[in-house]
Design an enzyme around this catalytic site. Structure first.
Site, PDB file in Angstrom:
ATOM      1  CB  THR A  92       5.168   3.919  -2.385  1.00 17.95           C
ATOM      2  OG1 THR A  92       5.703   5.257  -2.301  1.00 17.95           O
ATOM      3  CG2 THR A  92       5.837   3.174  -3.527  1.00 17.95           C
ATOM      4  CD  GLU A 152       9.789   4.007 -19.183  1.00 15.87           C
ATOM      5  OE1 GLU A 152      11.022   4.211 -19.222  1.00 15.87           O
ATOM      6  OE2 GLU A 152       8.974   4.500 -19.972  1.00 15.87           O
ATOM      7  CD  GLU A 156      -3.592   2.108  -9.312  1.00 18.09           C
ATOM      8  OE1 GLU A 156      -4.263   3.145  -9.158  1.00 18.09           O
ATOM      9  OE2 GLU A 156      -4.075   1.024  -9.649  1.00 18.09           O
ATOM     10  CG  PHE A 193      -2.119   2.578 -16.226  1.00 15.63           C
ATOM     11  CD1 PHE A 193      -2.834   3.632 -16.785  1.00 15.63           C
ATOM     12  CD2 PHE A 193      -1.151   2.857 -15.262  1.00 15.63           C
ATOM     13  CE1 PHE A 193      -2.580   4.945 -16.396  1.00 15.63           C
ATOM     14  CE2 PHE A 193      -0.893   4.169 -14.879  1.00 15.63           C
ATOM     15  CZ  PHE A 193      -1.615   5.215 -15.443  1.00 15.63           C
ATOM     16  CG  LEU A 208       3.132   6.192 -15.052  1.00 17.46           C
ATOM     17  CD1 LEU A 208       3.045   7.210 -16.187  1.00 17.46           C
ATOM     18  CD2 LEU A 208       2.271   6.672 -13.875  1.00 17.46           C
ATOM     19  CB  SER A 242       8.295   6.926  -6.689  1.00 15.74           C
ATOM     20  OG  SER A 242       8.057   5.758  -5.945  1.00 15.74           O
ATOM     21  CB  ALA A 265      11.017   5.819 -14.391  1.00 12.93           C
ATOM     22  NE  ARG A 312      -5.688 -22.893  19.071  1.00 15.15           N
ATOM     23  CZ  ARG A 312      -5.069 -24.034  18.840  1.00 15.15           C
ATOM     24  NH1 ARG A 312      -5.686 -25.028  18.248  1.00 15.15           N
ATOM     25  NH2 ARG A 312      -3.805 -24.184  19.185  1.00 15.15           N
TER      26      ARG A 312
END
Ligand SMILES: Cc1cc2nc3c(=O)[nH]c(=O)nc-3n(C[C@H](O)[C@H](O)[C@H](O)COP(=O)(O)OP(=O)(O)OC[C@H]3O[C@@H](n4cnc5c(N)ncnc54)[C@H](O)[C@@H]3O)c2cc1C
Length: 392
Positions: free
Chosen positions: A372, A126, A370, A122, A124, A131, A129, A272
């Site tokens: 933030t 860049e 996907e 996928f 989207l 968010s 670019a 422990r």
């Protein structure tokens, strides 16, 4: 309201739990260390029919939907978020095709995902670019008159599974003005790996989720036939719808990781010894375990509800706060839970002898990808301000 899984989903959960214990757990550390794509795990998923979970039966899938995929991912993410990402990638690039693609596109590109003969990714983001999706510079120019194809030029980055993919869902500016911030300036395309001008660029050195590569897709004068436009030209909304429907699936990676981390740390503190007791005997430790358990169950409820909504087609604007809430809460939980697990193991948790340090590194990816955490908070706030989320 019914909080129980259906019989089919419970059976799916049980069988994936077993598969994750048998095939993923023993491989998880090596996948992280080698940083190479675990083809054997992919084949185990294929043989178990998990690659088509969220694809419709008419295209070779099993129609278990987003909830089915989320449940499977939750189980796998208890051990390896790279393996969980492999399952996620059956939905992220195919989502726009399922939402708005033509019959011909679905028939050509979906069955191969379900049977494992094709993989997709996928594109989207860049370099300048992430968010701010509208800042993308990849350009699509019509080749000739109406109905003719498009020529794409640009660079996509941080693309998960870029190297293994056979086809890509790619977004480009098609309005003629690369500076345009108008929503109808962006269009989605299906681009095949073998086409002239399509090249994988550099791949990234990441802090976690190392089994699935992340990197650049270079598009240089790529000719895309008109029939490979997904939805309408200028249909940027499709990118958002696709991502909205993905929120529960990313959330599932977070809850699975948190469950794995808390279970591991709990077993450790129970054996422990310190100060004549076990670490688990201290109330301060018990409260941390309790708070994390509350957090996990809250995140599961948000995630399952949002998955049910997405399966009903409720991923348009008015449902965004519910979907974003699941992604935000579950992925932030993953960071908190993995941090707690490192802490509860002390020095041992910081060392590579235990998977805690890997979970800690893997978890951080989830609050970035996907959308933030800050972007999710913005969407949730917008929902309240617009009264999409209101309690009156
Ligand atoms: C391992 C990994 C895999 C990925 N896989 C893919 C993939 O398959 N496909 C793909 O397209 N992309 C992928 N991405 C990219 C990912 O979607 C972006 O990193 C993400 O959208 C954020 O963009 P950015 O990194 O440019 O951050 P930026 O947008 O530069 O943001 C930097 C910081 O500013 C904050 N910020 C930005 N805008 C706002 C705002 N309006 N309000 C408040 N805070 C804000 C952000 O929350 C963040 O903390 C991947 C990323 C990673 C790390």
């Amino acid at each position: 309201m019914d909080f129980d899984l259906s019989e089919e989903l419970e059976a799916l959960q049980t069988s994936v739990r077993r598969l994750a214990q048998d095939k993923v757990k023993p491989r998880a550390r090596a996948i992280d260390k080698d940083g190479t794509y675990p083809q054997d795990v992919f084949e185990a998923f294929r043989d178990a029919g998990l690659l088509g979970l969220c694809l419709p039966t008419e295209y070779g899938g099993s129609g278990a939907g987003i909830l089915g995929l989320a449940i499977a991912i939750e189980e796998v993410a208890k051990y390896s978020n790279s393996a969980a990402l492999m399952l996620l990638l059956t939905r992220l690039p195919t989502g726009p095709v399922m939402i708005a693609g033509t019959e011909a596109q679905k028939a050509r590109y979906l069955p191969g995902i379900a049977d494992g003969s094709l993989r997709a990714a996928f594109g989207l983001s860049e370099p300048q670019a992430g968010s701010d999706v509208m800042g993308m510079r990849t350009k699509g120019v019509p080749e000739g008159g109406a109905g003719s194809g498009w020529v794409l030029n640009g660079t996509k980055c941080w693309m998960s599974g870029v190297r293994e993919a056979d086809w890509y869902t790619v977004f480009a500016k098609t309005s003629g003005d690369p500076a345009s911030r108008s929503h109808d300036s962006i269009t989605a395309f299906i681009v095949e790996r073998e086409w002239d001008g399509v090249e994988v660029g550099r791949t990234d050195h990441k802090m976690g989720v190392k089994g699935v590569d992340t990197g650049e897709l270079l598009l240089n004068e790529v000719h895309v036939p008109a029939e490979n436009v997904i939805g309408e030209v200028g249909g940027f909304r499709l990118a958002m719808l696709g991502l909205n429907a993905m929120r529960p699936i990313v959330a599932a990676r977070g809850i699975g990781l948190a469950e794995g981390a808390l279970m591991y740390a709990t077993e450790y503190v129970q054996q422990r010894a310190a100060f004549g007791k076990t670490i688990a005997d201290f109330q301060g430790i018990q409260w941390e375990i309790a708070k994390c358990a509350v957090d996990i169950e809250a995140a599961r409820l948000l995630t399952y509800r949002s998955a049910v909504m997405a399966d009903r087609g409720q991923y348009t604007k008015e449902f965004v706060p519910y979907l974003s809430m699941a992604k935000y809460h579950a992925t932030e939980l993953a960071v908190r839970a993995s941090s707690l697990a490192v802490q509860l193991l002390g020095a041992a948790g910081y060392m590579e002898d235990h998977p805690t340090e890997q979970w800690y590194r893997d978890a951080k990816q989830l609050t970035i990808v996907e959308g933030t955490s800050q972007v999710q908070l913005g969407l949730i706030a917008r929902g309240v301000l617009d009264r999409d989320l209101w309690w009156d």
